[in-house]
Write an enzyme that holds these catalytic residues in place. Sequence first.
Site, PDB file in Angstrom:
ATOM      1  N   CYS A  50       4.825   0.111   6.228  1.00 49.52           N
ATOM      2  CA  CYS A  50       5.872  -0.891   6.453  1.00 49.52           C
ATOM      3  C   CYS A  50       7.246  -0.347   6.079  1.00 49.52           C
ATOM      4  O   CYS A  50       8.261  -0.745   6.658  1.00 49.52           O
ATOM      5  CB  CYS A  50       5.593  -2.145   5.630  1.00 49.52           C
ATOM      6  SG  CYS A  50       4.011  -2.931   5.950  1.00 49.52           S
ATOM      7  N   LYS A 125       7.552  -8.793   0.838  1.00 47.55           N
ATOM      8  CA  LYS A 125       8.432  -9.345  -0.200  1.00 47.55           C
ATOM      9  C   LYS A 125       9.820  -8.725  -0.168  1.00 47.55           C
ATOM     10  O   LYS A 125      10.737  -9.235  -0.817  1.00 47.55           O
ATOM     11  CB  LYS A 125       7.801  -9.182  -1.585  1.00 47.55           C
ATOM     12  CG  LYS A 125       6.423  -9.801  -1.707  1.00 47.55           C
ATOM     13  CD  LYS A 125       6.375 -11.220  -1.181  1.00 47.55           C
ATOM     14  CE  LYS A 125       4.961 -11.759  -1.122  1.00 47.55           C
ATOM     15  NZ  LYS A 125       4.076 -11.076  -0.149  1.00 47.55           N
ATOM     16  N   SER A 473      -2.297 -14.505   3.145  1.00 50.12           N
ATOM     17  CA  SER A 473      -1.567 -13.533   3.943  1.00 50.12           C
ATOM     18  C   SER A 473      -1.076 -14.194   5.218  1.00 50.12           C
ATOM     19  O   SER A 473      -1.680 -15.146   5.722  1.00 50.12           O
ATOM     20  CB  SER A 473      -2.494 -12.362   4.295  1.00 50.12           C
ATOM     21  OG  SER A 473      -1.984 -11.625   5.378  1.00 50.12           O
TER      22      SER A 473
END
EC number: 4.2.1.9
Length: 560
Positions: A50, A125, A473
């Site tokens: 990511c 986050k 999730s």
Amino acid sequence: MSINRRSKNITEGVARAPNRSMYYAMGYQEADFKKPMIGVANGHSTITPCNSGLQKLADAAVEGIEAAGGNAQIFGTPTISDGMAMGTEGMKYSLVSREVIADCVETCVGGQWMDGVLVVGGCDKNMPGGMMGMLRANVPAIYVYGGTILPGKYKGQDLNIVSVFEAVGQFTAGNMSEEDFCQIERRAIPGSGSCGGMYTANTMSSAFEALGMSLPFASTMANVEDPIVAHTKEAARVLVEAVKADLKPRDIVTRKSIENAVAVIMATGGSTNAVLHFLAIAHAAGVEWTIDDFERVRRKVPVLCDLKPSGRYLAIDLHRAGGIPQVMKTLLAAGLIHGDCITITGRTVAENLADIPDAPRADQDVIRPITKPMYEQGHLAILKGNLSPEGAVAKITGLKNPSITGPARVFDDEQSALAAIMAKQIQAGDVMVLRYLGPMGGPGMPEMLAPTGALIGQGLGESVGLITDGRFSGGTWGMVVGHVAPEAAAGGTIALVQEGDSITIDAHTLVLNLNVSEAEIAKRRAAWKAPAPRYTRGVLAKFAKNASSASSGAVLDRFE
């Protein structure tokens, strides 16, 4: 008026000569001290795909800032890989990292008197953490999303990270060969970028575009495709213009713009985590926004996009179908979002969307027309009842009948729940209760993708209910309810559930109930004792001590 409004406090005057000496050591020239100092919060990391492709974007941001007349100052922000931490003790640090990232951005911007900040992020986050930090600092700011991942391929099928979690359940149930299992594991993630469905990272990036804090089309680009670099340079240029205009995040993030963002979350079938994060973002912005506001928006905004986890397509397909601008224009034409909100471009939402058609193109089926939605109402329902008087969050898309009444199967940790699923001890009609996993009890409110993925893999996704004071999730779907508040560690009713109790989950009536008499509940409450803290020092202990309820965003700075 000077545009180094803040940084001049540490660069101008005789007393700041030592400061200038330190800047000279880094190659600054005298003329640079009249330019704005603009931070680049760089989330690049080789912890997770990511974030492993973010350095090129941070470099592009620096180039764009300097070309537009600013001084770029890079600083780092950390990340946690939710996907890797899932199902382990490491998942307790995920939500904690949101606060750490927010603190990093606020601290560096404040400590260095920066005139603006550009945040580059990828994993889940990074998104709310960066936005919260920008809002706390309240200097001109823009969010640059690192981009989505492209799908993996196997036997003609698109794959993503959730494919692997669900394959675990299929393999352990004996419904998948070892060869297929290994090939899915190896092929699901072909390169850098954030998880490809409308999971948490893509949900939040899409919401930030709708909020007005990212550029149009920025939220659904692929990390590995070239346009994202040029787009980042443009974001840097726009930020320098915002610094000149003194256009700040709290000018942009208002109750109306948050409503726009939540409308887009509903229209795209976004993650349950968006509820928690936008409560926290609103708090950082000083905007009154409650969990009941999500339900108000849900009832009027349809689901327009056929996106995973409950649909067929990925974020890159949404981009090619017209992206978030097309979703927003469809909603705007129907009167479902506010067109007069200002955005980081200096233009209003309506002005940004002026050249976008009122309806989606007919040659695609990722974005539905307003007259033929996937679902008539939004998918993130707020359930209340004696199990969740402060509220709980259910994702109700993809279910034939989003209601169940069944016997409770009670677990005080995720690992024992997952073991029970793997051992085939959970049957259709059961309602699993995973508790002591909230902000205080987890601590850190871990996500439950491993158990839900295993249930789906075993064919129990629609026939077994699962409720938790933890989170899910963005890749989760099924008969699941999270964010139950008050949480077990705070003495919420979920702590009082006993094995075999009847529980009702009903998304039609928005009810989450323990079907036990009030007298029995009162008796159990009188006998309940709070468990000892799982951690007594360090970051998890600090989070457990200070986190607010999930119903107010699980933030650490709500002191009233």
